[in-house]
Design an enzyme around this catalytic site. Structure first.
Site, PDB file in Angstrom:
ATOM      1  N   HIS A   6       6.636  -5.885   2.798  1.00 45.22           N
ATOM      2  CA  HIS A   6       6.746  -4.684   1.965  1.00 45.22           C
ATOM      3  C   HIS A   6       7.439  -5.007   0.634  1.00 45.22           C
ATOM      4  O   HIS A   6       6.899  -4.744  -0.445  1.00 45.22           O
ATOM      5  CB  HIS A   6       7.527  -3.609   2.731  1.00 45.22           C
ATOM      6  CG  HIS A   6       7.710  -2.330   1.987  1.00 45.22           C
ATOM      7  ND1 HIS A   6       6.933  -1.221   2.211  1.00 45.22           N
ATOM      8  CD2 HIS A   6       8.573  -1.976   1.005  1.00 45.22           C
ATOM      9  CE1 HIS A   6       7.314  -0.243   1.396  1.00 45.22           C
ATOM     10  NE2 HIS A   6       8.317  -0.675   0.654  1.00 45.22           N
ATOM     11  N   GLU A   7       8.615  -5.609   0.738  1.00 45.29           N
ATOM     12  CA  GLU A   7       9.377  -5.899  -0.481  1.00 45.29           C
ATOM     13  C   GLU A   7       8.674  -6.973  -1.319  1.00 45.29           C
ATOM     14  O   GLU A   7       8.740  -6.937  -2.548  1.00 45.29           O
ATOM     15  CB  GLU A   7      10.815  -6.316  -0.143  1.00 45.29           C
ATOM     16  CG  GLU A   7      11.621  -5.270   0.652  1.00 45.29           C
ATOM     17  CD  GLU A   7      11.676  -3.885   0.018  1.00 45.29           C
ATOM     18  OE1 GLU A   7      11.591  -3.787  -1.216  1.00 45.29           O
ATOM     19  OE2 GLU A   7      11.781  -2.891   0.771  1.00 45.29           O
ATOM     20  N   HIS A  44       6.372  -5.257  -3.592  1.00 45.60           N
ATOM     21  CA  HIS A  44       7.074  -4.749  -4.785  1.00 45.60           C
ATOM     22  C   HIS A  44       7.373  -5.906  -5.738  1.00 45.60           C
ATOM     23  O   HIS A  44       7.215  -5.798  -6.944  1.00 45.60           O
ATOM     24  CB  HIS A  44       8.430  -4.126  -4.396  1.00 45.60           C
ATOM     25  CG  HIS A  44       8.331  -2.777  -3.757  1.00 45.60           C
ATOM     26  ND1 HIS A  44       7.706  -1.715  -4.351  1.00 45.60           N
ATOM     27  CD2 HIS A  44       8.831  -2.300  -2.587  1.00 45.60           C
ATOM     28  CE1 HIS A  44       7.817  -0.641  -3.572  1.00 45.60           C
ATOM     29  NE2 HIS A  44       8.491  -0.972  -2.491  1.00 45.60           N
TER      30      HIS A  44
HETATM   31 ZN    ZN Z   1       9.104   0.340  -0.985  1.00 48.07          ZN
END
Ligand code: ZN
Length: 499
Positions: A263-264, A267
């Site tokens: 997830h990160e 980003h």
């Molecule tokens: Zn997030």
């Protein structure tokens, strides 16, 4: 044009100040000694104050007037015009907020974040309550300064998701809720249920750290322009060639860290691949938090929780984890990783029920900001809604209202970004599959780079040239809508659960 150049110099200083604040925040969450908090609160407050002074400098108004009345204005490129527009939008909003309020808010959010940590540890909301009351009060004042005629939630939403308001979101979320609940029920009622013992096995932290690096590299997160550290609540922060991600390891559930890293990293990949031709300009920032979350959710779920990915990765995973998972087989393992079941904790939620967690928060937050509920009523309201929407019984504040950091940091208006991210990720996926017909083969072969390159070209490199709704339309040819997301979930979960 001289005035344009002068405007961009002022803007660059503000952007650099923000990047300093980001690293100070990162340090506070990772390595700073606990006793340093009050000092850090003051340090961050002074940076925020300086930043606010830069973005509301009276020279900006003068320069904007000069630029717009200049005969050469029409000769500016679209990128330059976008910079002018973004600086003006930010200026007109922030100039209404007294600098003193910004500084107070920065101090109070630092203290509230520390108080939230203690409260969460002790599972006791009353420790956090007075701090949250202060942050809420100051945040409402900020919203009232920006636009006293607008609902406070909409003021914050417009900053994070320009072009959207709560009327739009409420209708989007109501449609979504209607479609998600039947999919959730079909999964829960299916005879073929996941065996979670396949993932809940003791996996040493050092092994999980190796997995974190392996998976982050595999999807294209650049560890020479970033790093992975441990925090209670995973996040990503930084700028261009220094974008840091964090994760949280759980000894008996590798998947918690594994998916938070994916997830990160999503980003991080977005931030690392914003258009470097435009570095230090407002146009080089992310389009919105929803677009940001579309990138993180894409890597976490579309790739990480897919059968195709594990067809490739399972062998490598078994190699990296020794004997722990030697006996697991592909399909039951993926079914366990993608298991649909209502949970108490948002970050542990599956793809189907996730948005229900967001809708709970969206409804509560709007009511809180409109004073329909008081801060001290939050635990009760929270627990009632979780029971109603997800059928789970919250037993203490740590697994309830205290689970998220957002409100402590004054991050009102943020939660919808996650669901917007889910919706947008599925729209991007549908378009990507149309243009990369061998999409599934690429994932099965562990070839993520053409997929990342597609995102780099279509999404990341456009950075903040367009507002989020325009960007979605531009990339996919369609307005933002839930149908690709629902189709994606139905197809994926009917295969996994056999309904
Ligand atoms: Zn997030």
């Amino acid at each position: 044009m001289q005035s344009y150049k002068r405007l961009m110099r002022l803007s660059e200083e503000a952007i650099l100040l923000q990047s300093i604040s980001a690293i100070m925040d990162w340090d506070m969450e990772t390595y700073m000694p606990a006793k340093g908090v009050p000092l850090r609160g003051k340090q961050i407050a002074i940076l925020e104050t300086l930043n606010h002074e830069r973005i509301t400098d009276p020279q900006i108004e003068k320069l904007l007037d000069e630029i717009k009345s200049d005969n050469d204005y029409s000769k500016l490129s679209d990128v330059q015009k976008r910079n002018v527009y973004l600086i003006e939008r930010n200026y007109l909003r922030e100039v209404k907020v007294p600098t003193e309020l910004i500084s107070k808010l920065a101090k109070e959010t630092t203290l509230a974040t520390e108080s939230w940590k203690k409260a969460k540890k002790d599972a006791n909301f009353s420790i956090f309550q007075p701090n949250l009351e202060k942050v809420l009060e100051l945040s409402k004042k900020r919203a009232a300064h920006i636009d006293p005629d607008k609902e406070p939630f909409d003021v914050f939403l417009d900053i994070l998701e320009p072009g959207m308001d709560s009327k739009y979101l409420t209708s989007l979320f109501n449609d979504l809720k209607k479609q998600l609940i039947p999919i959730m029920n079909k999964c829960l009622e299916a005879s073929n249920q996941p065996d979670l013992s396949l993932i809940h096995r003791q996996c040493p932290i050092e092994t999980q750290q190796k997995l974190a690096i392996d998976i982050a590299k595999l999807v294209g997160y650049d560890l020479e322009a970033g790093r992975i550290d441990e925090t209670e609540h995973p996040f990503t922060t930084g700028y261009f060639n220094d974008v840091r991600i964090t994760t949280h390891y759980s000894l008996n559930d590798f998947s918690s860290s594994f998916f938070s890293v994916l997830h990160e990293a999503g980003h991080g990949i977005y931030e690392q691949n914003l258009n470097s031709d435009w570095i230090y300009q407002p146009v080089a920032e992310a389009s919105s938090m929803g677009i940001h979350e579309s990138q993180s959710r894409f890597f976490e779920n579309v790739i990480g929780r897919s059968l195709e990915f594990w067809r490739f990765y399972l062998l490598r995973f078994k190699d990296l984890t020794g004997k722990t998972f030697a006996d697991v087989e592909l399909e039951p393992f993926v079914q366990a990783l993608a298991a649909v079941r209502p949970t108490k904790i948002r970050v542990a939620a599956d793809e189907v029920t996730y948005s229900l967690h967001i809708i709970v928060r969206y409804e509560i937050e709007r009511d809180l900001l409109m004073e329909k509920i008081a801060v001290n009523e939050l635990p009760v309201v929270w627990n009632q809604k979780m029971e109603e929407y997800l059928g789970v019984t919250i037993k203490n504040d740590a697994e309830g209202v205290l689970q998220d950091i957002h409100w402590a940091g004054g991050g009102f208006g943020y939660f919808p970004s996650y669901t917007l991210g889910n919706i947008i990720a599925a729209q991007f996926l549908a378009e990507m599959k149309r243009l990369l017909p061998n999409f599934s083969d690429l994932i099965e072969q562990g070839k993520i780079s053409p997929i990342k390159a597609w995102l780099n070209e279509k999404v990341h490199s456009l950075s903040n040239l367009y507002d989020p709704l325009d960007l979605v339309k531009r990339v996919t040819g369609k307005a933002l809508n839930i149908s690709d997301h629902i189709n994606y979930l139905e197809k994926k979960y009917s295969e996994i659960y056999g309904f």
